[in-house]
Structures are given as structure tokens and as C-alpha cells.
Design a protein around this motif. Sequence first.
Motif, PDB file in Angstrom:
ATOM      1  N   ASP A  63     -29.810 -70.856 -48.284  1.00 53.10           N
ATOM      2  CA  ASP A  63     -28.654 -71.641 -47.500  1.00 53.10           C
ATOM      3  C   ASP A  63     -27.655 -72.583 -48.457  1.00 53.10           C
ATOM      4  N   HIS A 105     -23.675 -72.218 -48.430  1.00 51.55           N
ATOM      5  CA  HIS A 105     -22.804 -73.486 -48.483  1.00 51.55           C
ATOM      6  C   HIS A 105     -21.824 -73.364 -49.530  1.00 51.55           C
ATOM      7  N   HIS A 154     -21.940 -69.448 -41.253  1.00 52.68           N
ATOM      8  CA  HIS A 154     -22.637 -70.504 -40.416  1.00 52.68           C
ATOM      9  C   HIS A 154     -22.350 -70.428 -38.811  1.00 52.68           C
ATOM     10  N   HIS A 214     -32.731 -71.008 -40.309  1.00 52.44           N
ATOM     11  CA  HIS A 214     -31.389 -71.281 -40.539  1.00 52.44           C
ATOM     12  C   HIS A 214     -30.922 -70.734 -41.935  1.00 52.44           C
TER      13      HIS A 214
HETATM   14 ZN   LIG Z   1     -26.586 -74.266 -43.896  1.00 54.89          ZN
END
Ligand SMILES: [Zn+2]
Length: 370
Positions: free
Chosen positions: A194, A198, A263, A277
Motif C-alpha cells: 500500500d 501511495h 486506488h 486494500h
Molecule cells: Zn492506500
Amino acid sequence: MNFKYYNPVKIDFGIGSLERLSQWIGNRKALLITSNGFEERGVVASVKEKNPMITRVINNIQPNPTLEQLEVLYKELEFESFDVIVALGGGSVIDIAKALSIYKEKSSDEPFKLIENMLFNGYQSDEILYKPIIAIPTTAGTGSEVTPWGTIWDDVNKKKYSIHTDKLWCEVAICDPALTLTLPKELTIQTGLDALSHCLESLWNVNASPLTSNYATNAILKIVDVLPRLVNNLDDINLRSEMMLASLKAGLAFSNTQTAIAHAMSYYMTLHKDIPHGIAASITLPDILNVALTNAELKLDLQKCFGENPVEILNKLFGALHVTTSYTEYGLTELDFSLIKESLSQTSRAKNSLIDSNILFENISNKIRN
Ligand SMILES: [Zn+2]
């Protein structure tokens, strides 16, 4: 070269920084928000003992907090009983803490209406007040400790909402890598990916600036090097510290750019296919990277972090982490991707993207067909 950058979150970083929590709380009454695991491992008891100003604890936050859970918690809250929120946990805990920090001094309406109005209609008003939040991330990935928004999921209507206001910045982020030592392998991988997402999302982003790109490229270099070593040495505090710092830099980057197409595509996968996620937001990265490399400026940035052949390095990383990027293995079909493409019009994050989405979706279809 014109850009603005703003991030008011105070950062207290380092092994043992959790010990300084009482200094940050001061003489304010604190509400601690956390998840079951920390209660069970005795972390909550120890934090309470060292911080007598913590007068109330909510310890049952679930991953991907839902509207229903938020409503129950919100209606039970007595805003006069605390001055500051301490959010100890991963992204879900910090996100729900943000929603629970919002209140009005006098409200004639049902109190939860305020939150619904903000989530559904983007309602904002000078009468809205915010309790300050001390965020203590226990994963290296979310970045929520340094961003001004929080995500809430509606698993009944399969929707993802975010509350985003310039008052939603945390007061302090206490980043103590020792807290991530107990994070299991799977979650270490998911949250690490994740963080990588980002970084990349802040690069292929219309809001990118030299500062955000600097944070992002720097963090990518670290994640590619550190994450595969960390998953084989989960107790290594130095590697944990490096990942936490990389995640923080990723957060500082996308706090000013927001996320983008990876995302935007991930929300469908989490809502309809239950894909966590960090995985949902990263399995498309090699395909997006391929399209990003056709942009000369992006190519320079991407080669700075990945070397001459970025896609190969990224695929190698997924291989080392034993995370497949084959869509069919997640049950994702061509039909899913056409629905994902449709869903992009409903998320603002897709508009941040510098990627040609027609080429991207065509490449993905070809990959699924072959
Ligand atoms: Zn994220």
C-alpha cells in the motif's frame, strides 16, 4: 517551477517514541481508539497505565470501518467527556478516529446526520468542530496519520466514502517502529505494498510537485530494497524502522497529491471481491507502470527509483513477496474491469491520474485473455 506544499502534522519518530505519549496528551482528557488485538496483547493496559489522562477506551474497531459501525460508535460518544483522541492502530483505526473527531457544539439534528451529510454530500460549515487527534500508526503503510482525509465503507450499498477537510489533519503522529514488530507477515506485505502504491500514485499525479516526487522516489528505493528482506526477518527492528520511515515519506507525498488511478480501481475490488486494500491498490501497478513509462517526464522519475527496467524490478518485487499480479487468480474477469472502468467516473481520485486509462484497460483485457 510553481508549487505549494502544506502539512501541519507534528511528527515524533523513533523506537520508543510511544513513551512520549503523555507529553503530547498533556493535561487533556483522552479517548483511546484501537482494535481488539492491542487489548489482547496487553498494549492497551500498558498505554493506559502510563497515561492516566486516558479516561475512555474504544477497542473494537474492525478493518475497513463501515457506516454501520461508525453510527453505533458515534451515537455512544459523549463529546464533553474528552478533549483529545489517541488513535492507536492501522489505517482503519485512524480513519474512524477522524470521523469520530467531528462534532457540533449545539445541534438540533440527530448528531449522526452531520457525519452522513459530510460523507454523502461533502457538507462543510464553520460550526463544525474537531477534537484533536494523536495518531499512533501500528502498520507501515496507511499514511493516514499525515493525510487530511478518512475512508468509510458502505458494505451494504457497496460504496466507499471519504471525509476530506482541511481540519482533519492529526495534531501529532507518533511513529514508533517497535509497534510494528508484532505485525504478521501477510499484513506486513499488504501494508508495505500500500505504501509503495501511495508513492507511485503521487508520481503519476496531476498534483505532483518536486517535493512530493522527492519523498516518493526516495521511499520507493527503500521499499523495493527493504520489504523483501523484512518479510524474511520480521523481528528486525532496523528493517521495521526503515519501512516505517518509507511509509511516512509516502504519506507526506500523497498527503498533497491524493492517490490516483490504482486506488480508484481498487475500491471495486475491495467492495465486490473482498481483496484487502493493500493488495487491491497494488496488483495493477505493473500495468499502470507500463503505461506511465510512455510519458517522458514520468519515465525519468521512475527510472530514478527502479533503474533501467522498472516493470521488471516491480515484477521481481511481487515475486519475492509471493504476491501474484494475475487478475484471474483474484477472480477478476474482463467484465469486472469494464465495471471498474465505469466506476472511475464516480471517484475523484481517477481524475488525479496522468495515465491514459484507455490504453491501460486495453492492456489489462489483453492480459486476461492471454
Ligand atoms: Zn492506500
